[in-house]
Design an enzyme around this catalytic site. Sequence first.
Site, PDB file in Angstrom:
ATOM      1  N   ASP A 407       0.852  -1.188   0.000  1.00 11.05           N
ATOM      2  CA  ASP A 407       0.000   0.000   0.000  1.00 11.05           C
ATOM      3  C   ASP A 407       0.890   1.241   0.000  1.00 11.05           C
ATOM      4  O   ASP A 407       2.113   1.139   0.181  1.00 11.05           O
ATOM      5  CB  ASP A 407      -0.871  -0.055   1.271  1.00 11.05           C
ATOM      6  CG  ASP A 407      -1.890   1.054   1.315  1.00 11.05           C
ATOM      7  OD1 ASP A 407      -2.273   1.557   0.251  1.00 11.05           O
ATOM      8  OD2 ASP A 407      -2.297   1.423   2.444  1.00 11.05           O
ATOM      9  N   GLU A 410       2.583   4.846  -4.049  1.00  8.05           N
ATOM     10  CA  GLU A 410       2.529   5.782  -5.199  1.00  8.05           C
ATOM     11  C   GLU A 410       3.862   6.469  -5.448  1.00  8.05           C
ATOM     12  O   GLU A 410       4.127   6.767  -6.615  1.00  8.05           O
ATOM     13  CB  GLU A 410       1.408   6.802  -4.973  1.00  8.05           C
ATOM     14  CG  GLU A 410       0.011   6.223  -5.057  1.00  8.05           C
ATOM     15  CD  GLU A 410      -0.332   5.275  -3.916  1.00  8.05           C
ATOM     16  OE1 GLU A 410       0.181   5.474  -2.809  1.00  8.05           O
ATOM     17  OE2 GLU A 410      -1.086   4.319  -4.144  1.00  8.05           O
ATOM     18  N   ASP A 485      -8.871   3.887  -1.903  1.00  9.03           N
ATOM     19  CA  ASP A 485      -9.782   4.356  -0.853  1.00  9.03           C
ATOM     20  C   ASP A 485     -11.050   4.987  -1.414  1.00  9.03           C
ATOM     21  O   ASP A 485     -11.185   6.210  -1.513  1.00  9.03           O
ATOM     22  CB  ASP A 485      -9.051   5.357   0.044  1.00  9.03           C
ATOM     23  CG  ASP A 485      -7.880   4.716   0.761  1.00  9.03           C
ATOM     24  OD1 ASP A 485      -7.823   3.472   0.806  1.00  9.03           O
ATOM     25  OD2 ASP A 485      -7.027   5.460   1.277  1.00  9.03           O
TER      26      ASP A 485
END
Length: 799
Positions: A407, A410, A485
């Site tokens: 997670d 990015e 999300d």
Amino acid sequence: MIINTELEYKGNMFPSQVSSYQKDLDVLSFTTENGVILHITIIRDSVLRFRYTTTGIFENDFSYAITKYASRGYNHLEVAEEEDKYVITTSKLICHVFKADLRNAIYDAKDNSLICQDELGFHWEESYEFGGDIVKMSKVAQEGESYYGLGDKPVDNNLKGKRFENWVTDSYAYGKDTDPIYKAIPFYTALHHKKAYGIFFDNTFRSFFDFCQERRNITSFWAQGGEMNYYFIYGPEMSEVVANYTDLTGKPHELPALWTLGYHQCKWSYYPESKVKDIAKKFRDLKIPCDAIYLDIDYMEGFRCFTWNKEYFPDPKRMVKELREDGFKTIVIIDPGIKIDHDYEVFKEALENDYFCKRADGPYMKGKVWPGECYFPDFTNPEVRDWWSDLFRELVEEIGVKGVWNDMNEPAVMEVPGKTFPNDVRHDYEGNPCSHRKAHNIYGMQMARATYQGLKKFSYPKRPFVITRAAYSGTQRYTSSWTGDNVATWEHLSIANLQAQRMCMSGFSFIGSDIGGFAEQPNGELYARWIQLGVFHPFCRTHSSGDHGDQEPWAFGENITNVVRKFIELRYQLLPYLYTAFWRYAEEGIPILKSLVLYDQHDSHTHYRNDEFIFGEKILACPINEPNAKGRRMYFPMGDWYNWWTDELVTGGQELWVDADLDSMPVFVKAGAMIPKYPVQQYVGEKEIEELTIDVYFKEGKEASQVYEDAHDGYDYIKGRYSLRNFSLQGKKNELIIHQHKSGKYTAPYETFKLKLHGLPFKIKKVQIDKVEYSFKDLKLNGDNVLEVHKDFNDIHIM
Ligand code: GLC
């Protein structure tokens, strides 16, 4: 497309007259008087690569996206020189390259129809700020052209009239049309005059696509650095375009273990151990199938990756074992940020070995994430990836964790502008040192790749399982993914549907959403409707942020629990069907979900449809995405479709109302289909499969179906231990013929098929199996139209 309005702006620059041409095997090279070089590489008859340099020198030819396993080779190549142009002909395409300015136009070699044509073509703007060029391309939009794909964009299927940016971004509670979000997949498929082609712009810098927004008849794409480097991929079928793109950027390196296609339960966070155990137990008590349970960041000691909070989880190995004995696989989260802590092994090792990313002038890239101030490994360095992969030894080999969830890759950084690294951060980029401008979009991909490498090593002889949030083209080779999300709203249910379809047509099929919504709280109705959609997604997991109440299947009262159970059970029954679809995806690059346009581009009614999709090859599904619905209208693609619940037959090519109370959902099966089913299990492998049920849907005419099976885990299938059954069905007024062709060396544990015949227009009088005739009374008819036959039959005639 004017990016730079400062004083030094020189405006758009263009290639001039071609001054020389050269052919070197499959690379055609055109040089202009002003020093621009275009290389056209003939990758395949239907795939051409266009690569331009404005300096006379190309960069080192390296791509994270393109797989070394990509198919190469063409059947035919001919280059002719005419007065104003070069004409390149392959067996599928004709490409004109104009001498005056390097512009090109591509035609279908079969019927000479125009497929794609440069408008301004390649042009560029010099970047004073960073050096190099802002590289640009514009093409003429053909009459009636539509555009699809581009990864996880939360927008309607058809992209026409919109502009997009590709810059991997942490996007908590994004909404419809938010752009960019978590993934960068600079690939789209265009469709006009019933023919489809694709463009993959393999440039990792921040890039943009404009589909007739800036100018009504122009499609353009550009990037803030790097090379104009794109692949033109011809169909003419959309599925061929997507399959060819997937061939270029890679199919999953192995099939997923079957359990990974089961139902997963997640929350931020389940802790301590007793809570995890309670959740697991409740699944079994309530008989709701579930294969995986997740530990979010709180399992760690102060969010330090590869540590355990010993207060919450005193003996992780025992816990994981006990969960496993009850059929639960444990999956843990691992983020890229490594806490700055000189007493922490992982930090110390990375520091000593110089594995952390640094700023341009030498300081470490320091950023705040869950653990507080962190440094970040440079996953673009192969040595760092090797080190990272070894860190999983204890988690996987010792403790028994079965999957890892990457997670925040990015990479996300909190409380800073841009929510990520600044541009000047340096990366190794496989020995092609560069700044974050170039490495940003592939950072998460390389993290997932390193994780995959570790999982593969330590899970062996079982298959690895990884899930990632960030991705670039090609990430599908290593990992599954989810859409980040989202929010517990009805609109987000629709967005999840669009994103899953779009990811599938962007070469990335192992995808799902946080079922029920991550942020905020669904009511029972929304949760049930979302589960209905989610069981038809390749990756099926409930996840929520946890600060808005519970989100387990039983959290909304018994009625909802029953609906949720019913649909999760349906997923478990369909596992052999989904596994077969996955096998086709991994083998041929055919997406597991097909938007209607991908399913039938020749029917123009499909070009703007959003909600309906084909799951696998034969099942048509359409979620209910509003409250209080008793059903909905939906479009049926051409052909005949059986209602899953009632067997009622519907003729396609029209929009119709379908009843669907809360315990139902519009699901249809293509006439002629043979759908394999396993019994409901509480987890994969709970039961020995004693019989394969095959639902056979009568059709007057022919239809082919497949069933792929293997040991459901491990690598024996690569050595030929798989079983592929090709069924061809032929229905006539008073006869149904099924032919089976079997290949592969895997022997399924069951001996019989239970053929359930749906929609048979006649009463069975006799059956002939492999030339032996059985009259009605000899038949082992189980119920009205249920036939038990040996699994290795060749032909069945039902009369
Ligand atoms: C991010 C993830 C989410 C996770 C949370 C805590 O928001 O997208 O899935 O639960 O971080 O780790």
